[in-house]
Scaffold this active site. Structure first.
Site, mmCIF file in Angstrom:
data_model
loop_
_atom_site.group_PDB
_atom_site.id
_atom_site.type_symbol
_atom_site.label_atom_id
_atom_site.label_comp_id
_atom_site.label_asym_id
_atom_site.label_seq_id
_atom_site.Cartn_x
_atom_site.Cartn_y
_atom_site.Cartn_z
ATOM 1 N N ASP A 1 1.117 -0.960 -4.996
ATOM 2 C CA ASP A 1 -0.005 -0.246 -4.732
ATOM 3 C C ASP A 1 -1.356 -0.696 -5.697
ATOM 4 O O ASP A 1 -0.777 -1.363 -6.678
ATOM 5 C CB ASP A 1 0.289 1.296 -4.514
ATOM 6 C CG ASP A 1 -0.779 1.437 -4.056
ATOM 7 O OD1 ASP A 1 -1.223 2.234 -2.857
ATOM 8 O OD2 ASP A 1 -1.893 1.539 -4.308
ATOM 9 N N SER A 2 -2.593 -0.962 -5.733
ATOM 10 C CA SER A 2 -3.328 -0.786 -6.647
ATOM 11 C C SER A 2 -3.466 0.540 -8.259
ATOM 12 O O SER A 2 -4.526 0.024 -8.539
ATOM 13 C CB SER A 2 -4.463 -1.821 -6.226
ATOM 14 O OG SER A 2 -5.088 -0.529 -5.402
ATOM 15 N N CYS B 1 -5.200 3.374 10.289
ATOM 16 C CA CYS B 1 -5.750 4.809 10.398
ATOM 17 C C CYS B 1 -7.291 4.835 10.605
ATOM 18 O O CYS B 1 -7.664 5.193 10.212
ATOM 19 C CB CYS B 1 -5.372 5.538 9.000
ATOM 20 S SG CYS B 1 -6.335 4.368 7.278
ATOM 21 N N ASP C 1 0.685 -0.605 5.082
ATOM 22 C CA ASP C 1 -0.455 0.703 5.949
ATOM 23 C C ASP C 1 -2.005 0.734 5.137
ATOM 24 O O ASP C 1 -1.688 1.259 3.876
ATOM 25 C CB ASP C 1 0.788 2.122 5.267
ATOM 26 C CG ASP C 1 0.463 3.440 5.944
ATOM 27 O OD1 ASP C 1 -1.122 2.901 6.038
ATOM 28 O OD2 ASP C 1 0.749 4.470 5.287
ATOM 29 N N PHE D 1 0.756 -1.356 0.244
ATOM 30 C CA PHE D 1 -0.712 0.108 0.117
ATOM 31 C C PHE D 1 1.086 0.976 0.370
ATOM 32 O O PHE D 1 1.205 1.896 0.851
ATOM 33 C CB PHE D 1 -1.020 0.321 0.945
ATOM 34 C CG PHE D 1 -1.638 -1.203 1.129
ATOM 35 C CD1 PHE D 1 -2.799 -1.921 0.406
ATOM 36 C CD2 PHE D 1 -1.080 -1.961 2.354
ATOM 37 C CE1 PHE D 1 -3.900 -2.688 0.716
ATOM 38 C CE2 PHE D 1 -2.385 -3.439 2.403
ATOM 39 C CZ PHE D 1 -3.303 -3.288 1.558
#
Ligand code: SAH
Length: 397
Positions: free
Chosen positions: A253-254, A340, A300, A232
């Site tokens: 990451d996507s 988060c 993350d 991420f």
């Protein structure tokens, strides 16, 4: 004059005993269901807050449509909101001057935590990025005070507003496009912890970067070594810091646009980082079952628990990611794992990690339990201001 006799421009909101007890506990919000009366109070008005016995709680900003009807802005009567806003902005800027080192990108104003409910201001070098989240802060006079005070104190090249259509709808505010509100510069390069980043004010997620992780990037780099995987990775916040210490860094990451900026950031800093566009869950599953090994892994993910109802599913998601990462770490390996989600408490998150370590048959030593960077202050009695968890742990065997 007794406190109870004061009202601002005659506007008073009366709250229930339950609303009053929230404020007595040190919170700054009162929900709509705890309002007894708000007769004649217009959207975004400055109001005195009293309970049914006439006890005064101070001055608040009122929203006619949000579930959060009252956001306290002072425990005292406020005669001049513009003067108060100016003072609060000056205080927020002065606080950052004391605590910020080695960066020209940070959060200048963090809403309730800077006693400016509904306003977020991020600085990216010479560009300021604003989010206006409530009726009161959206009023023309408040906007004018905010922009003129920020200009006078900081002289930015430009200011842009990131309007969130969903928030504006919840606040019953007319649609408004994101864009420049002053100056014409929309991109720049900012530096944090000696690492450089491209910034495009009108693109990207959040206001452009994850400033709340700034101190965690530096902390992660202190432990990082060997072969590193940043899962991420967005525009490479962790990966670029890890590249200072690691022999090889891979970011996952996507989002292709995020990885394109990540690649430009790597070039800007003279690093060679491999970027992989993939679904992190699938990739971790493949890599862990095919025997890939790393010395440092960062996790993350985006907030899995957007509401309290999502909590169980979110905990399962965190468990799966952490379990797979732990299986892939070599002895002495470093796990930097973040959440988060406000609804996932620090205790919940540490619990998930302990479960994952047990299931992976690994012994984990906790090195650091961290949160959001200091420019995102936490109000102790407003738990919603604390949301980021970042744990650094070492696999000992
Ligand atoms: N670590 C980053 C911030 C990560 S934000 C930093 O410090 O800057 C979360 C990121 O997860 C976003 O970039 C988003 O594109 C990505 N993402 C969301 N779901 C994903 C998935 N299933 N697989 C891979 N990446 C995903």
């Amino acid at each position: 004059m007794s406190k109870t006799s004061h009202s601002v421009g005659g506007l008073t909101v009366t709250i229930s005993a339950r609303g009053a007890s929230r404020l007595k506990d040190g919170h700054v919000w009162v929900y709509r269901s705890d309002l007894v009366s708000a007769d004649g109070v217009s959207p975004g008005a400055l109001v005195s807050v009293v309970d049914q016995r006439g006890q005064a709680f101070g001055t608040a900003l009122y929203s006619s449509s949000s579930q959060i009807a009252i956001r306290l802005i002072s425990h005292e009567p406020v005669a001049d909101l513009s003067a108060l806003l100016r003072q609060r902005l000056a205080d927020a800027i002065a606080y950052r001057e004391r605590i910020i080192r080695d960066t020209n990108a940070y959060r200048l104003v963090f809403s309730e935590a800077d006693f400016l409910p509904g306003l977020i201001v991020d600085r990216y070098n010479d560009i300021l990025s604003l989010q206006i989240l409530t009726q009161a802060m959206d009023a023309e006079t408040a906007r004018e005070v905010i922009t003129s005070e920020l200009t006078d104190r900081l002289h930015p090249a430009s200011m842009i507003e990131r309007a969130d259509p969903r928030v504006r709808q919840l606040e019953d505010l007319p649609p408004r496009p994101s864009g420049l509100i002053q100056g014409d510069k929309t991109s720049t390069i900012f530096t944090m912890n000696g690492v450089q980043f491209h910034f495009d004010a009108l693109a990207g997620q959040k206001t452009g970067a994850f400033l709340d992780q700034r101190e965690n990037y530096a902390a992660a780099a202190q432990y990082a070594h060997g072969e590193a995987l940043d899962v991420f990775c967005y525009q490479g916040g962790f990966a670029l810091h890890l590249a200072q210490r690691c022999s090889r860094v891979t970011g996952v990451d996507s989002s292709r646009p995020a990885l394109e900026v990540a690649d430009q950031n790597a070039a800007l800093n003279g690093h060679n980082i491999e970027w992989i566009e993939a679904n992190a869950f699938d990739l971790l599953k493949d890599y862990s079952s095919s025997g890939s090994r790393y010395d440092t892994i960062v996790l993350d993910p985006p907030a899995f628990a957007k509401t309290k109802r999502d909590l169980d599913a979110a905990l399962r998601g965190y468990k799966e990611l952490n379990l797979r990462a732990l299986k892939m770490l070599r002895p002495g390996g470093v796990l930097v794992t973040c959440s988060c989600s406000y609804h996932v408490s620090q205790a919940d998150f540490i619990g998930v990690l302990a479960d994952a370590a047990r299931d992976a048959h690994r012994t984990l030593r906790l090195a650091e339990v961290r949160g959001q960077a200091k420019d995102h202050p936490i109000l102790l009695n407003v738990p919603e201001t604390a949301y980021l968890k970042c744990i650094i742990a070492i696999v000992s065997e």
